[in-house]
Design a protein around this motif. Structure first.
Motif, PDB file in Angstrom:
ATOM      1  N   GLU A   1       0.837  -1.206   0.000  1.00 66.04           N
ATOM      2  CA  GLU A   1       0.000   0.000   0.000  1.00 66.04           C
ATOM      3  C   GLU A   1       0.871   1.255   0.000  1.00 66.04           C
ATOM      4  N   HIS A   2       1.993   1.216   0.751  1.00 60.83           N
ATOM      5  CA  HIS A   2       2.903   2.373   0.755  1.00 60.83           C
ATOM      6  C   HIS A   2       3.527   2.567  -0.629  1.00 60.83           C
ATOM      7  N   MET A   3       3.892   1.452  -1.273  1.00 59.04           N
ATOM      8  CA  MET A   3       4.487   1.552  -2.613  1.00 59.04           C
ATOM      9  C   MET A   3       3.460   2.112  -3.602  1.00 59.04           C
TER      10      MET A   3
ATOM     11  N   GLU B   1      -4.190  25.748   5.963  1.00 61.92           N
ATOM     12  CA  GLU B   1      -3.609  26.723   5.014  1.00 61.92           C
ATOM     13  C   GLU B   1      -2.797  26.048   3.928  1.00 61.92           C
ATOM     14  N   ARG B   2      -3.011  24.732   3.768  1.00 65.10           N
ATOM     15  CA  ARG B   2      -2.199  24.011   2.786  1.00 65.10           C
ATOM     16  C   ARG B   2      -2.736  24.213   1.374  1.00 65.10           C
ATOM     17  N   TRP B   3      -2.002  23.664   0.401  1.00 65.27           N
ATOM     18  CA  TRP B   3      -2.422  23.790  -0.992  1.00 65.27           C
ATOM     19  C   TRP B   3      -3.587  22.836  -1.275  1.00 65.27           C
TER      20      TRP B   3
ATOM     21  N   ILE C   1      -1.307  14.301  -2.269  1.00 62.43           N
ATOM     22  CA  ILE C   1       0.061  13.952  -2.674  1.00 62.43           C
ATOM     23  C   ILE C   1       0.936  13.985  -1.434  1.00 62.43           C
ATOM     24  N   LYS C   2       1.694  12.912  -1.202  1.00 60.17           N
ATOM     25  CA  LYS C   2       2.583  12.905  -0.029  1.00 60.17           C
ATOM     26  C   LYS C   2       3.880  13.603  -0.434  1.00 60.17           C
ATOM     27  N   SER C   3       3.780  14.918  -0.477  1.00 64.44           N
ATOM     28  CA  SER C   3       4.868  15.773  -0.973  1.00 64.44           C
ATOM     29  C   SER C   3       5.846  16.093   0.152  1.00 64.44           C
TER      30      SER C   3
ATOM     31  N   GLU D   1      -8.067  16.945   8.299  1.00 63.40           N
ATOM     32  CA  GLU D   1      -7.208  15.918   8.905  1.00 63.40           C
ATOM     33  C   GLU D   1      -6.248  16.591   9.862  1.00 63.40           C
ATOM     34  N   GLY D   2      -5.362  15.802  10.465  1.00 61.18           N
ATOM     35  CA  GLY D   2      -4.357  16.375  11.354  1.00 61.18           C
ATOM     36  C   GLY D   2      -3.139  16.811  10.555  1.00 61.18           C
ATOM     37  N   SER D   3      -2.191  17.488  11.218  1.00 58.91           N
ATOM     38  CA  SER D   3      -0.988  17.947  10.518  1.00 58.91           C
ATOM     39  C   SER D   3      -0.135  16.762  10.072  1.00 58.91           C
ATOM     40  N   SER D   4      -0.264  15.627  10.764  1.00 59.36           N
ATOM     41  CA  SER D   4       0.435  14.412  10.315  1.00 59.36           C
ATOM     42  C   SER D   4      -0.377  13.173  10.669  1.00 59.36           C
ATOM     43  N   SER D   5      -1.696  13.278  10.542  1.00 56.35           N
ATOM     44  CA  SER D   5      -2.557  12.142  10.892  1.00 56.35           C
ATOM     45  C   SER D   5      -3.932  12.322  10.254  1.00 56.35           C
ATOM     46  N   ASN D   6      -4.690  11.251  10.167  1.00 57.05           N
ATOM     47  CA  ASN D   6      -6.098  11.344   9.783  1.00 57.05           C
ATOM     48  C   ASN D   6      -6.936  11.435  11.054  1.00 57.05           C
ATOM     49  N   VAL D   7      -8.117  12.053  10.920  1.00 63.20           N
ATOM     50  CA  VAL D   7      -8.991  12.306  12.076  1.00 63.20           C
ATOM     51  C   VAL D   7     -10.352  11.640  11.854  1.00 63.20           C
TER      52      VAL D   7
ATOM     53  N   ILE E   1      -7.250  15.730   1.636  1.00 61.26           N
ATOM     54  CA  ILE E   1      -6.580  14.952   2.699  1.00 61.26           C
ATOM     55  C   ILE E   1      -5.601  13.956   2.078  1.00 61.26           C
ATOM     56  N   LEU E   2      -4.676  13.490   2.921  1.00 59.94           N
ATOM     57  CA  LEU E   2      -3.817  12.382   2.516  1.00 59.94           C
ATOM     58  C   LEU E   2      -4.559  11.085   2.831  1.00 59.94           C
ATOM     59  N   GLY E   3      -4.665  10.235   1.845  1.00 59.28           N
ATOM     60  CA  GLY E   3      -5.291   8.924   2.071  1.00 59.28           C
ATOM     61  C   GLY E   3      -4.337   8.068   2.892  1.00 59.28           C
TER      62      GLY E   3
ATOM     63  N   ILE F   1      -2.509   5.207   5.076  1.00 56.88           N
ATOM     64  CA  ILE F   1      -2.454   3.746   4.991  1.00 56.88           C
ATOM     65  C   ILE F   1      -3.151   3.148   6.214  1.00 56.88           C
ATOM     66  N   VAL F   2      -2.998   3.789   7.362  1.00 54.56           N
ATOM     67  CA  VAL F   2      -3.708   3.282   8.548  1.00 54.56           C
ATOM     68  C   VAL F   2      -5.215   3.509   8.374  1.00 54.56           C
ATOM     69  N   ARG F   3      -5.596   4.556   7.657  1.00 52.88           N
ATOM     70  CA  ARG F   3      -7.013   4.784   7.341  1.00 52.88           C
ATOM     71  C   ARG F   3      -7.565   3.570   6.596  1.00 52.88           C
ATOM     72  N   GLN F   4      -6.780   3.028   5.662  1.00 52.01           N
ATOM     73  CA  GLN F   4      -7.219   1.804   4.953  1.00 52.01           C
ATOM     74  C   GLN F   4      -7.393   0.655   5.943  1.00 52.01           C
TER      75      GLN F   4
ATOM     76  N   SER G   1      -2.042   7.309  12.260  1.00 50.54           N
ATOM     77  CA  SER G   1      -0.952   7.405  11.276  1.00 50.54           C
ATOM     78  C   SER G   1      -0.041   6.211  11.509  1.00 50.54           C
ATOM     79  N   SER G   2       0.835   5.970  10.555  1.00 54.35           N
ATOM     80  CA  SER G   2       1.735   4.831  10.683  1.00 54.35           C
ATOM     81  C   SER G   2       2.607   4.962  11.931  1.00 54.35           C
ATOM     82  N   GLY G   3       2.958   6.184  12.285  1.00 50.34           N
ATOM     83  CA  GLY G   3       3.828   6.391  13.445  1.00 50.34           C
ATOM     84  C   GLY G   3       3.107   6.254  14.769  1.00 50.34           C
TER      85      GLY G   3
HETATM   86  C1  LIG Z   1      -1.107  14.984   6.564  1.00 43.35           C
HETATM   87  C2  LIG Z   1      -1.163  13.538   6.911  1.00 43.35           C
HETATM   88  N1  LIG Z   1      -2.350  12.909   6.918  1.00 43.35           N
HETATM   89  C3  LIG Z   1      -2.464  11.614   7.238  1.00 43.35           C
HETATM   90  C4  LIG Z   1      -1.352  10.853   7.581  1.00 43.35           C
HETATM   91  C5  LIG Z   1      -1.508   9.402   7.932  1.00 43.35           C
HETATM   92  O1  LIG Z   1      -0.967   8.598   6.924  1.00 43.35           O
HETATM   93  P1  LIG Z   1      -0.515   7.095   7.171  1.00 43.35           P
HETATM   94  O2  LIG Z   1      -1.662   6.401   7.833  1.00 43.35           O
HETATM   95  O3  LIG Z   1      -0.226   6.570   5.828  1.00 43.35           O
HETATM   96  O4  LIG Z   1       0.709   7.154   8.059  1.00 43.35           O
HETATM   97  C6  LIG Z   1      -0.100  11.458   7.580  1.00 43.35           C
HETATM   98  C7  LIG Z   1       1.085  10.682   7.917  1.00 43.35           C
HETATM   99  O5  LIG Z   1       2.167  11.157   8.055  1.00 43.35           O
HETATM  100  C8  LIG Z   1       0.010  12.827   7.222  1.00 43.35           C
HETATM  101  O6  LIG Z   1       1.203  13.448   7.201  1.00 43.35           O
END
Ligand SMILES: Cc1ncc(COP(=O)(O)O)c(C=O)c1O
Length: 280
Positions: free
Chosen positions: A47-49, A137-139, A144-146, A177-183, A200-202, A204-207, A240-242
């Motif tokens: 899924e990450h790939m 305030e993001r784009w 995209i995991k930019s 969503e969160g700054s580095s997580s889904n909510v 939002i970023l889709g 992987i833990v959301r899946q 999130s994965s972390g």
């Molecule tokens: C903005 C954002 N949303 C969501 C996630 C959760 O993604 P994942 O479950 O793939 O770690 C992250 C992870 O870093 C993130 O940076």
């Protein structure tokens, strides 16, 4: 031990290998993945790939390493590190070229790092986290995991300065969503989260949450919600994965969620997630 990989070489993490004119450094011109290794096995690597190649295509970056080569490199990094439980960052950038905005013809760079797994602040999963609501305030390409994470960093820093674990973004009156997580919120025994879109970023833990909810017979509703709905929810959690699954019990300056303690759905999801990561 911690290790790094840069364009074909395995090096010590602190070895200075990145040329100054690397476009990841100059422009943040690239994409990345973060994944976790449990017991020597990368979790949900396919899924990450998928997401990495999708993100790269969306910024018109052709990853010249094949998926098999990249996968083999991930496994080789894990083997060389000798780490059982670790965190891997994988970055692909538009390569090394004299600084100029248009795309160069040079090949992309591939960087990876591996380190022992990050651990959450002790007791956070038991006590639950506090979050801060902030404007998103993001784009318009948050799917995209930019490498460009400046608005995310600024929001996280503001949250941390107010002793909050995470910043939760609000755009046009809806929680994204969160700054580095889904909510997610839990209401009437259903899980609700923002639909997959460019906002939002889709995760992987959301899946994984979706699959676990299906397995547990819990409805998984993909529908945006307002900050007011977040505050009225029975439970709120982040993934999130972390951090895996972290319950949220408080919103800074707004109030308490549910009973003020981690709720049963968040706890059950974390139990199931731990089973997934260990029992493979
Ligand atoms: C903005 C954002 N949303 C969501 C996630 C959760 O993604 P994942 O479950 O793939 O770690 C992250 C992870 O870093 C993130 O940076």
């Amino acid at each position: 031990m911690s290790l790094a990989y840069f364009n074909g070489r395995y090096v010590a993490l602190d070895e200075p290998v990145l040329p100054i004119e690397e476009r990841g450094h100059q422009f943040g011109d690239g994409v990345y993945e973060f994944l976790r290794v449990y017991g020597g096995r990368p979790f949900m690597l396919e899924e990450h790939m998928d997401r990495l190649y999708r993100s790269a295509a969306l910024i018109r970056l052709e990853i010249q390493m094949s998926r098999e080569e990249l996968t083999d490199t991930v496994y080789e990094l894990i083997r060389r590190s000798g780490l059982a439980d670790s965190d891997i960052y994988l970055q692909v950038t538009r390569g090394i070229a004299p600084r100029n905005h248009p795309f160069p013809t040079t090949p992309p760079s591939v960087t990876m790092t591996i380190k022992p797994s990050y651990t959450l602040p002790p007791k956070l999963r038991d006590t639950g986290a506090e979050v801060l609501l902030l404007p998103d305030e993001r784009w318009m390409n948050c799917h995209i995991k930019s490498l460009n994470l400046l608005p995310n960093l600024l929001a996280k820093q503001t949250a941390v300065e107010q002793s909050c674990f995470e910043a939760v973004f609000v755009r046009d009156g809806m929680v994204t969503e969160g700054s580095s997580s889904n909510v997610y919120l839990v209401r009437d025994d259903a899980i609700q989260t923002h639909p997959l879109s460019n906002l939002i970023l889709g995760g992987i833990v959301r899946q994984a949450v979706r699959r676990m909810a299906d397995a547990a017979g819990i409805p998984f509703v993909e529908e945006a919600f307002t900050p007011a709905q977040l505050l009225e929810a029975d439970e709120v959690f982040l993934t999130s994965s972390g951090i895996e699954v972290v319950p949220v019990v408080k919103v800074r300056g707004e109030g308490i969620i549910g009973s003020g303690s981690p709720g049963p759905v968040s706890q059950e999801l974390h139990r199931r997630y731990s089973a997934l990561t260990t029992a493979r």
